[in-house]
Scaffold this motif. Structure first.
Motif, PDB file in Angstrom:
ATOM      1  N   GLN A  91     -19.134  18.892 -28.677  1.00  0.00           N
ATOM      2  CA  GLN A  91     -20.400  19.613 -28.783  1.00  0.00           C
ATOM      3  C   GLN A  91     -21.265  19.406 -27.541  1.00  0.00           C
ATOM      4  OE1 GLN A  91     -22.128  21.571 -31.059  1.00  0.00           O
ATOM      5  NE2 GLN A  91     -20.405  21.898 -32.429  1.00  0.00           N
ATOM      6  N   ASP A  92     -21.326  18.190 -27.065  1.00  0.00           N
ATOM      7  CA  ASP A  92     -22.149  17.894 -25.894  1.00  0.00           C
ATOM      8  C   ASP A  92     -21.691  18.706 -24.687  1.00  0.00           C
ATOM      9  OD1 ASP A  92     -24.092  16.006 -24.358  1.00  0.00           O
ATOM     10  OD2 ASP A  92     -22.208  15.839 -23.251  1.00  0.00           O
ATOM     11  N   TYR A  93     -20.383  18.774 -24.471  1.00  0.00           N
ATOM     12  CA  TYR A  93     -19.873  19.487 -23.290  1.00  0.00           C
ATOM     13  C   TYR A  93     -20.174  20.981 -23.361  1.00  0.00           C
ATOM     14  CZ  TYR A  93     -16.795  21.624 -19.899  1.00  0.00           C
ATOM     15  OH  TYR A  93     -16.317  22.398 -18.867  1.00  0.00           O
ATOM     16  N   TYR A  94     -19.875  21.606 -24.515  1.00  0.00           N
ATOM     17  CA  TYR A  94     -20.011  23.068 -24.578  1.00  0.00           C
ATOM     18  C   TYR A  94     -21.459  23.525 -24.766  1.00  0.00           C
ATOM     19  CZ  TYR A  94     -15.032  23.366 -24.332  1.00  0.00           C
ATOM     20  OH  TYR A  94     -13.739  23.264 -23.871  1.00  0.00           O
ATOM     21  N   VAL A  95     -22.278  22.720 -25.398  1.00  0.00           N
ATOM     22  CA  VAL A  95     -23.679  23.097 -25.594  1.00  0.00           C
ATOM     23  C   VAL A  95     -24.501  22.881 -24.330  1.00  0.00           C
ATOM     24  CG1 VAL A  95     -25.799  22.508 -26.839  1.00  0.00           C
ATOM     25  CG2 VAL A  95     -23.640  22.765 -28.091  1.00  0.00           C
ATOM     26  N   HIS A 130     -23.167  21.718 -20.987  1.00  0.00           N
ATOM     27  CA  HIS A 130     -22.552  21.713 -19.652  1.00  0.00           C
ATOM     28  C   HIS A 130     -21.720  22.950 -19.348  1.00  0.00           C
ATOM     29  CE1 HIS A 130     -23.899  17.581 -19.281  1.00  0.00           C
ATOM     30  NE2 HIS A 130     -23.346  17.322 -20.462  1.00  0.00           N
ATOM     31  N   PHE A 131     -20.926  23.410 -20.306  1.00  0.00           N
ATOM     32  CA  PHE A 131     -20.035  24.546 -20.064  1.00  0.00           C
ATOM     33  C   PHE A 131     -20.846  25.779 -19.651  1.00  0.00           C
ATOM     34  CE2 PHE A 131     -17.614  28.298 -21.363  1.00  0.00           C
ATOM     35  CZ  PHE A 131     -16.366  28.025 -20.833  1.00  0.00           C
ATOM     36  N   GLY A 132     -20.455  26.393 -18.561  1.00  0.00           N
ATOM     37  CA  GLY A 132     -21.161  27.574 -18.074  1.00  0.00           C
ATOM     38  C   GLY A 132     -22.250  27.254 -17.086  1.00  0.00           C
ATOM     39  N   ASN A 133     -22.668  25.990 -17.021  1.00  0.00           N
ATOM     40  CA  ASN A 133     -23.667  25.565 -16.043  1.00  0.00           C
ATOM     41  C   ASN A 133     -23.020  24.952 -14.806  1.00  0.00           C
ATOM     42  OD1 ASN A 133     -25.829  26.305 -17.759  1.00  0.00           O
ATOM     43  ND2 ASN A 133     -25.630  24.372 -18.865  1.00  0.00           N
ATOM     44  N   SER A 186     -16.824  28.550  -9.509  1.00  0.00           N
ATOM     45  CA  SER A 186     -15.429  28.311  -9.142  1.00  0.00           C
ATOM     46  C   SER A 186     -14.690  27.475 -10.179  1.00  0.00           C
ATOM     47  CB  SER A 186     -15.361  27.621  -7.777  1.00  0.00           C
ATOM     48  OG  SER A 186     -16.078  26.385  -7.817  1.00  0.00           O
ATOM     49  N   ARG A 187     -15.452  26.835 -11.097  1.00  0.00           N
ATOM     50  CA  ARG A 187     -14.833  25.980 -12.124  1.00  0.00           C
ATOM     51  C   ARG A 187     -13.991  26.801 -13.089  1.00  0.00           C
ATOM     52  NH1 ARG A 187     -12.432  22.388 -14.712  1.00  0.00           N
ATOM     53  NH2 ARG A 187     -13.446  20.761 -15.910  1.00  0.00           N
ATOM     54  N   PHE A 219     -16.451  34.016 -24.965  1.00  0.00           N
ATOM     55  CA  PHE A 219     -16.584  32.648 -25.461  1.00  0.00           C
ATOM     56  C   PHE A 219     -18.001  32.126 -25.237  1.00  0.00           C
ATOM     57  CE2 PHE A 219     -16.312  28.021 -24.683  1.00  0.00           C
ATOM     58  CZ  PHE A 219     -15.779  27.606 -25.892  1.00  0.00           C
ATOM     59  N   PHE A 220     -18.562  32.394 -24.065  1.00  0.00           N
ATOM     60  CA  PHE A 220     -19.902  31.942 -23.714  1.00  0.00           C
ATOM     61  C   PHE A 220     -20.949  32.487 -24.689  1.00  0.00           C
ATOM     62  CE2 PHE A 220     -23.664  31.798 -20.796  1.00  0.00           C
ATOM     63  CZ  PHE A 220     -23.642  30.434 -20.541  1.00  0.00           C
ATOM     64  N   ARG A 221     -20.759  33.738 -25.148  1.00  0.00           N
ATOM     65  CA  ARG A 221     -21.682  34.355 -26.105  1.00  0.00           C
ATOM     66  C   ARG A 221     -21.604  33.706 -27.480  1.00  0.00           C
ATOM     67  NH1 ARG A 221     -19.078  39.493 -24.760  1.00  0.00           N
ATOM     68  NH2 ARG A 221     -20.016  40.305 -22.854  1.00  0.00           N
TER      69      ARG A 221
END
Length: 370
Positions: free
Chosen positions: A252-256, A258-261, A265-266, A276-278
């Motif tokens: 939860q911590d990673y996707y809420v 960090h992911f997308g921020n 290039s990642r 997925f981001f939506r």
């Protein structure tokens, strides 16, 4: 009315992964087909160790189909839940859908699940040291178990694996749909209609697939979601059958947060990434997400369960929007103890209620797809 307990026991007794089977009682054949999953070059640099798990890249998937029929015009894809290591509970589901719709049911494993994972991940002897390590590390966390320790450790090390596994499965389904719709699959006619029955995390994957709609393969697909459909943030995956508390909190911590921020290039910012981001946070791109589900509301339906703590009904509302949820998703309850992971528990003393619950759910499935 079918006896769910009897069908479960019978099917699990005769089903063997990779061995073709004829089910005399329902006149259904189970056939297996080889699939080779391709690795994207960009993924190769992220988690190289996972690229050595051969089972994940070359495997067989079973298809339930009415005996004697060739080159079908319809197919139903069945997608399972998170951290499944076998097809056991899905066999009576697939048989019922196939028998009552007359359409083949494809049981396709998510990456690193079922027979796409090493046997060591479900072998108690192989997992004992890892289990003891996590118990020492997390002390009184009762959610640590043999059943979830392999997935929990992998997610704790690299939460990116959740996205990468889903992404690989999405790419595999795109390949499978292309093979079927072009008439290259030995079971199906060119232009075959493919619908989806999805349970739990399989529903989340299906929502993303319909939203991304790679090569327009999912334009006409209908989707039935059972115990699935929630926005990511509201999923509660802490379970002795799914993952332990430490792994879920890391996920939860990673996707809420960090992911997308990360730098662009990642990750590839393609349609799959954007879909997925939506689906991570209820307020993120809410209007865009809810508009999509509103536009396809006649192609989706499903059932949520009152006591489902893993995929709660309010999470489905957050994903689809209130109006679409009320129009498409039924909230039901059963008169016996059940869980998200085990909605039809065999040990239930009231077998009549168990049979009624199963038939009630899957008659809705059949009606939708028929």
């Amino acid at each position: 009315m079918m006896n769910y307990y009897d069908r479960y026991i019978t099917l699990n007794h005769c089903f063997t992964q990779g061995a073709n089977l004829h089910i005399a009682e329902t006149n259904i054949d189970v056939r297996f087909f080889r699939f080779n999953s391709e690795l994207d070059n960009w993924q190769d640099e992220i988690l190289k160790s996972d690229n050595n798990i051969g089972e994940n890249f070359s495997f067989e998937y079973p298809v339930f189909l009415p005996t004697g029929k060739v080159k079908q015009e319809n197919a139903i894809l069945l997608l399972h839940g998170l951290n499944e290591r076998n097809w056991n509970k899905y066999l009576p589901w697939a048989e019922y859908i196939c028998y009552h719709t007359g359409k083949p049911v494809i049981l396709f494993p998510i990456a690193f699940h079922i027979n796409r994972s090493p046997q060591a991940w479900s072998n108690p002897r192989s997992l004992t040291d890892l289990l003891n390590f996590r118990r020492r590390q997390y002390g009184d966390d009762r959610s640590v178990s043999l059943a979830n320790v392999a997935l929990s450790d992998r997610i704790s090390q690299n939460p990116e694996r959740f996205y990468l596994s889903g992404r690989q499965t999405w790419a595999d389904l795109t390949t499978l749909f292309g093979e079927i719709k072009s008439g290259r699959h030995p079971l199906f006619k060119e232009g075959c209609q493919i619908d989806i029955f999805a349970y739990s995390i399989g529903a989340f994957l299906s929502q993303i697939a319909l939203m991304a709609n790679e090569q327009d393969f999912f334009t006409n697909s209908r989707l039935f979601m059972f115990c699935g459909g929630s926005i990511f943030r509201s999923m509660q995956g802490i379970s002795r059958s799914i993952m332990d508390k430490a792994a879920f909190n890391r996920l939860q911590d990673y996707y809420v947060y960090h992911f997308g921020n990360e730098p662009e290039s990642r990750w590839k910012h393609d349609n799959a990434f954007k879909a997925f981001f939506r689906m991570i946070l209820p307020g993120r791109l809410r209007e865009e997400r809810e508009d999509f589900f509103s536009r396809i509301h006649n192609r989706i339906t499903g059932v949520a369960l009152e006591k489902d703590n893993v995929i709660p009904y309010h999470g489905v509302r957050e994903a689809l929007g209130n109006e679409t949820t009320e129009a498409t998703i039924s909230l039901l309850d059963f008169p016996f103890e059940y869980t998200h992971e085990n909605p039809f528990p065999l040990q239930t003393k009231d077998q009549r209620s168990l049979n009624n619950a199963f038939t009630g759910i899957f008659s809705r499935v059949v009606s939708f797809f028929a």
